[in-house]
Design an enzyme around this catalytic site. Structure first.
Site, PDB file in Angstrom:
ATOM      1  N   ASP A  57       0.832  -1.207   0.000  1.00  0.00           N
ATOM      2  CA  ASP A  57       0.000   0.000   0.000  1.00  0.00           C
ATOM      3  C   ASP A  57       0.867   1.257   0.000  1.00  0.00           C
ATOM      4  OD1 ASP A  57       0.828  -0.855   2.560  1.00  0.00           O
ATOM      5  OD2 ASP A  57      -0.683   0.360   3.560  1.00  0.00           O
ATOM      6  N   GLU A  71      -0.716  -1.952   5.179  1.00  0.00           N
ATOM      7  CA  GLU A  71       0.145  -1.915   6.368  1.00  0.00           C
ATOM      8  C   GLU A  71       0.040  -0.589   7.102  1.00  0.00           C
ATOM      9  OE1 GLU A  71       3.223  -1.016   8.992  1.00  0.00           O
ATOM     10  OE2 GLU A  71       3.178  -0.036   7.044  1.00  0.00           O
ATOM     11  N   GLU A  72      -0.237   0.482   6.353  1.00  0.00           N
ATOM     12  CA  GLU A  72      -0.107   1.836   6.903  1.00  0.00           C
ATOM     13  C   GLU A  72      -1.260   2.278   7.807  1.00  0.00           C
ATOM     14  OE1 GLU A  72       2.483   3.520   6.755  1.00  0.00           O
ATOM     15  OE2 GLU A  72       3.624   2.968   4.997  1.00  0.00           O
ATOM     16  N   HIS A 105       8.163   8.223   4.547  1.00  0.00           N
ATOM     17  CA  HIS A 105       6.958   9.041   4.740  1.00  0.00           C
ATOM     18  C   HIS A 105       7.192  10.516   4.393  1.00  0.00           C
ATOM     19  CE1 HIS A 105       4.257   6.172   7.245  1.00  0.00           C
ATOM     20  NE2 HIS A 105       5.174   5.483   6.569  1.00  0.00           N
TER      21      HIS A 105
END
Length: 395
Positions: A81, A139-140, A366
């Site tokens: 993702d 996952e995020e 990020h």
């Protein structure tokens, strides 16, 4: 087989990069990765392997490689993702979706694992056991995709599980590891404090929610300073305090939102208990009502010490020109939903360095300018390949 596998991976380095760039151009957010899942599924079509799709009620895939001899079953996991970030890099394969970016390296995780899996499929007759390739979505964003993959029951037969993360903590070729609790767990909480509104000229007729909520903000920091063992790690952050109103009006309600980070399950339980206790105390002290939502999401990530020592040994003895250094890394502060697998199966989650060449201060995961040295893809594939060969005692 090991030499054959490493040569196959070297020959397909360009393919790993091509896949990574395609995924980078076409990112999808957590729980929305329909096209990415179809792209991965298409890659395995026609190959001598079992592919299960829509795993865990989402877009996950499990690819089962059954070896030519009976033996143990391991899992290799990669997430796919992206993040809700506007990309600011200058790469020619920049995201085609404004506001969505592969800013954490999951495109690289998926690219290396797809090619490694295909090579293992071709060599499966020489594998004494079974390998499950876990392509995991989401996952995020809590609760994360790992929970669904585990609850599917399709991984119940795993003996061990392994995963990696790309991190710009050194040049491509450096591989890091650590054992025990290595990534913190986290929790989200929201508190609505309901009082009685009124006018600043008549505070005795009101019940000020801002005053009560402010005491809560101060009090919960004593959980860290006075309830936590000084040798344990815990962080409580209030990231939002919604008390905006008119300067001379006493607010009847406010809403707080916060984040908790812990390094052990015991600390996790203690902090939740204390936050709930303080919320009840605020009700009594200020005659307000407190509506607390507390959601533990990712647990601390625990690398099994024996498994991690085994992995480190395989990598240190790899004698591979791509793996230039293997060293122990310090514990880190991000959270990772690989932790759910590690609670269920003996696991090792290790790190592949990917700082772009010529960059002294790289942008971290990020960040809208996050990028990787794509040489790290081959390092990742070879490192995990070495672990597979070492685990099955394949020369």
């Amino acid at each position: 087989m090991k030499d054959k596998l490493m040569k196959m991976l070297e020959d397909r380095k360009a393919e790993m990069i091509e896949i990574r760039r395609y995924l980078h151009e076409n990112p999808e957010l957590s729980f929305e990765e329909e096209n990415t899942s179809k792209y991965i599924e298409e890659f395995y079509k026609g190959k001598d392997v079992e592919v299960q799709t829509n795993v865990g009620g989402g877009h996950g895939l499990i690819v089962t490689i059954t070896g030519g001899k009976p033996g143990k079953t391991i899992g290799l996991r990669a997430d796919f993702d992206a993040l809700p970030i506007f990309e600011e890099t200058d790469v020619p394969f920049k995201s085609k979706k404004p506001g969505v970016m592969h800013a954490c390296g999951h495109d690289g995780h998926t690219a290396y694992l797809m090619v490694l899996a295909d090579c293992l499929i071709q060599l499966k007759d020489e594998i004494p056991g079974k390998i499950k390739i876990i392509h995991q979505p989401a996952e995020e964003v809590p609760p994360g995709g790992a929970i669904g993959m585990i609850k599917s029951g399709l991984l119940d037969d795993l003996d061990h599980i392994f995963g990696i993360h790309l991190l710009p903590l050194g040049p491509a070729g450096v591989v890091g590891y650590n054992s025990g609790y290595v990534f913190p767990g986290r929790a989200y909480f929201k508190l609505k404090v309901q009082g009685t509104g009124g006018h600043g000229s008549s505070p005795h007729l009101a019940n000020d929610a801002i005053v009560a909520a402010s005491h809560f903000v101060t009090a919960i920091q004593t959980v860290i300073s006075r309830r936590l063992n000084p040798f344990d790690m815990g962080v409580i952050t209030i990231g939002s305090f919604d008390g905006k109103g008119t300067f001379n009006v006493i607010k009847d309600s406010v809403v707080l939102e916060g984040d908790v980070r812990v390094m052990t399950d015991e600390t996790r339980e203690l902090i939740e208990k204390e936050i709930r206790r303080i919320a009840k105390g605020i009700e009594q002290e200020f005659d307000v009502t407190c509506e607390l939502t507390y959601e533990p999401d990712y647990p601390p990530l625990y690398n099994d010490p024996e498994v991690t020592e085994m992995v480190a040994g395989f990598l240190k003895n790899a004698n591979d020109k791509e793996i230039t250094e293997v060293k122990e890394f310090p514990k880190m502060s991000p959270s990772e939903d690989f932790a759910h697998y590690a609670k269920r199966f003996p696991a090792c989650f290790f790190y592949i360095c990917c700082t772009p060449k010529g960059v002294e201060k790289p942008y971290f995961n990020h960040h809208p300018k996050f990028d990787i040295d794509e040489d790290a893809l081959l390092v990742a594939a070879k490192a995990v390949g070495q672990v597979v060969c070492g685990y099955y005692k394949i020369d």
